[in-house]
Design a protein around this motif. Sequence first.
Motif, PDB file in Angstrom:
ATOM      1  N   SER A   1     -45.277-121.760  27.591  1.00 21.68           N
ATOM      2  CA  SER A   1     -44.098-121.314  26.844  1.00 21.68           C
ATOM      3  C   SER A   1     -44.478-120.495  25.609  1.00 21.68           C
ATOM      4  O   SER A   1     -43.659-119.725  25.104  1.00 21.68           O
ATOM      5  CB  SER A   1     -43.216-122.496  26.454  1.00 21.68           C
ATOM      6  OG  SER A   1     -43.902-123.356  25.566  1.00 21.68           O
ATOM      7  N   SER A   2     -45.706-120.621  25.139  1.00 18.55           N
ATOM      8  CA  SER A   2     -46.116-119.854  23.958  1.00 18.55           C
ATOM      9  C   SER A   2     -46.271-118.369  24.269  1.00 18.55           C
ATOM     10  O   SER A   2     -46.352-117.547  23.352  1.00 18.55           O
ATOM     11  CB  SER A   2     -47.434-120.402  23.397  1.00 18.55           C
ATOM     12  OG  SER A   2     -48.512-120.098  24.263  1.00 18.55           O
TER      13      SER A   2
ATOM     14  N   SER B   1     -55.556-128.178  17.001  1.00 19.26           N
ATOM     15  CA  SER B   1     -56.087-128.242  18.354  1.00 19.26           C
ATOM     16  C   SER B   1     -56.896-129.519  18.554  1.00 19.26           C
ATOM     17  O   SER B   1     -56.833-130.142  19.602  1.00 19.26           O
ATOM     18  CB  SER B   1     -56.935-127.014  18.673  1.00 19.26           C
ATOM     19  OG  SER B   1     -58.125-127.010  17.917  1.00 19.26           O
TER      20      SER B   1
ATOM     21  N   GLU C   1     -41.626-114.577  23.744  1.00 21.47           N
ATOM     22  CA  GLU C   1     -41.007-114.398  22.433  1.00 21.47           C
ATOM     23  C   GLU C   1     -39.855-115.385  22.259  1.00 21.47           C
ATOM     24  O   GLU C   1     -39.708-116.012  21.218  1.00 21.47           O
ATOM     25  CB  GLU C   1     -40.493-112.952  22.309  1.00 21.47           C
ATOM     26  CG  GLU C   1     -39.912-112.613  20.965  1.00 21.47           C
ATOM     27  CD  GLU C   1     -40.981-112.323  19.920  1.00 21.47           C
ATOM     28  OE1 GLU C   1     -40.674-112.489  18.746  1.00 21.47           O
ATOM     29  OE2 GLU C   1     -42.093-111.946  20.295  1.00 21.47           O
TER      30      GLU C   1
ATOM     31  N   ILE D   1     -37.651-118.544  24.430  1.00 20.24           N
ATOM     32  CA  ILE D   1     -37.787-119.472  25.556  1.00 20.24           C
ATOM     33  C   ILE D   1     -36.423-119.734  26.163  1.00 20.24           C
ATOM     34  O   ILE D   1     -35.511-120.210  25.501  1.00 20.24           O
ATOM     35  CB  ILE D   1     -38.415-120.799  25.090  1.00 20.24           C
ATOM     36  CG1 ILE D   1     -39.792-120.543  24.502  1.00 20.24           C
ATOM     37  CG2 ILE D   1     -38.479-121.794  26.230  1.00 20.24           C
ATOM     38  CD1 ILE D   1     -40.421-121.764  23.885  1.00 20.24           C
TER      39      ILE D   1
ATOM     40  N   LEU E   1     -46.637-126.251  26.639  1.00 25.90           N
ATOM     41  CA  LEU E   1     -46.777-125.552  25.359  1.00 25.90           C
ATOM     42  C   LEU E   1     -47.578-124.255  25.502  1.00 25.90           C
ATOM     43  O   LEU E   1     -47.221-123.235  24.906  1.00 25.90           O
ATOM     44  CB  LEU E   1     -47.430-126.470  24.319  1.00 25.90           C
ATOM     45  CG  LEU E   1     -46.573-127.646  23.856  1.00 25.90           C
ATOM     46  CD1 LEU E   1     -47.384-128.573  22.971  1.00 25.90           C
ATOM     47  CD2 LEU E   1     -45.321-127.154  23.141  1.00 25.90           C
ATOM     48  N   VAL E   2     -48.630-124.295  26.291  1.00 20.04           N
ATOM     49  CA  VAL E   2     -49.441-123.082  26.493  1.00 20.04           C
ATOM     50  C   VAL E   2     -48.623-122.018  27.214  1.00 20.04           C
ATOM     51  O   VAL E   2     -48.566-120.862  26.787  1.00 20.04           O
ATOM     52  CB  VAL E   2     -50.733-123.410  27.276  1.00 20.04           C
ATOM     53  CG1 VAL E   2     -51.429-122.138  27.730  1.00 20.04           C
ATOM     54  CG2 VAL E   2     -51.670-124.240  26.400  1.00 20.04           C
TER      55      VAL E   2
END
Length: 181
Positions: A159-160, A141, A163, A165, A156-157
């Motif tokens: 799409s995280s 981070s 489970e 994508i 990224l946040v």
Amino acid sequence: VNTPHHLVFDGLEDLPAGSPAWGLIRWLVDQARPYFRLYFLSRTAPPLDLQKHRIRRNTLFLDNADLAFSGNEIGQYFDCVHRLTLPSESIQRLLDITEGWAGGIVLISDAISRKMSLSSGSSITDALPIRLENETLHFFSEEIFTVLPDAVQRFLVISSLFEEIEPDLIVRIPGCENAKE
């Protein structure tokens, strides 16, 4: 100049490929003499034609495998830094988790020294996964995620959360319209 000189270029992965600075670096590489040592530190291969230097054997290339700690070196590190002789299963566990990555070994070492007594190496093996996860998360981070562009961080946040994508779905989420790029 006949005395040894060392010139270090660090963080070259941050220098854009089209930057005029690469012209200067190429010139320095071509003009280098035996008393000059050039060091290029980068997480990616620099856009330089270094093959002729490899052929002449006047360059040294180190990659992650070359820099990785062996099991013996991990044991020596803990012995030297913490005056602790780790059992072989702890050393093997550290090697499996970090793949010899020096940064990971230092992160674990620091976490262990802050969180638990180092008087007994046998308890370290049980503590490794959570310690590495917390320390690695902080490292990534601070060192990696925060330097990414805002759009990449946002992608990224968001799409995280999923489970799996699905690119067609991600581009419909506000702020991720360019996700396919």
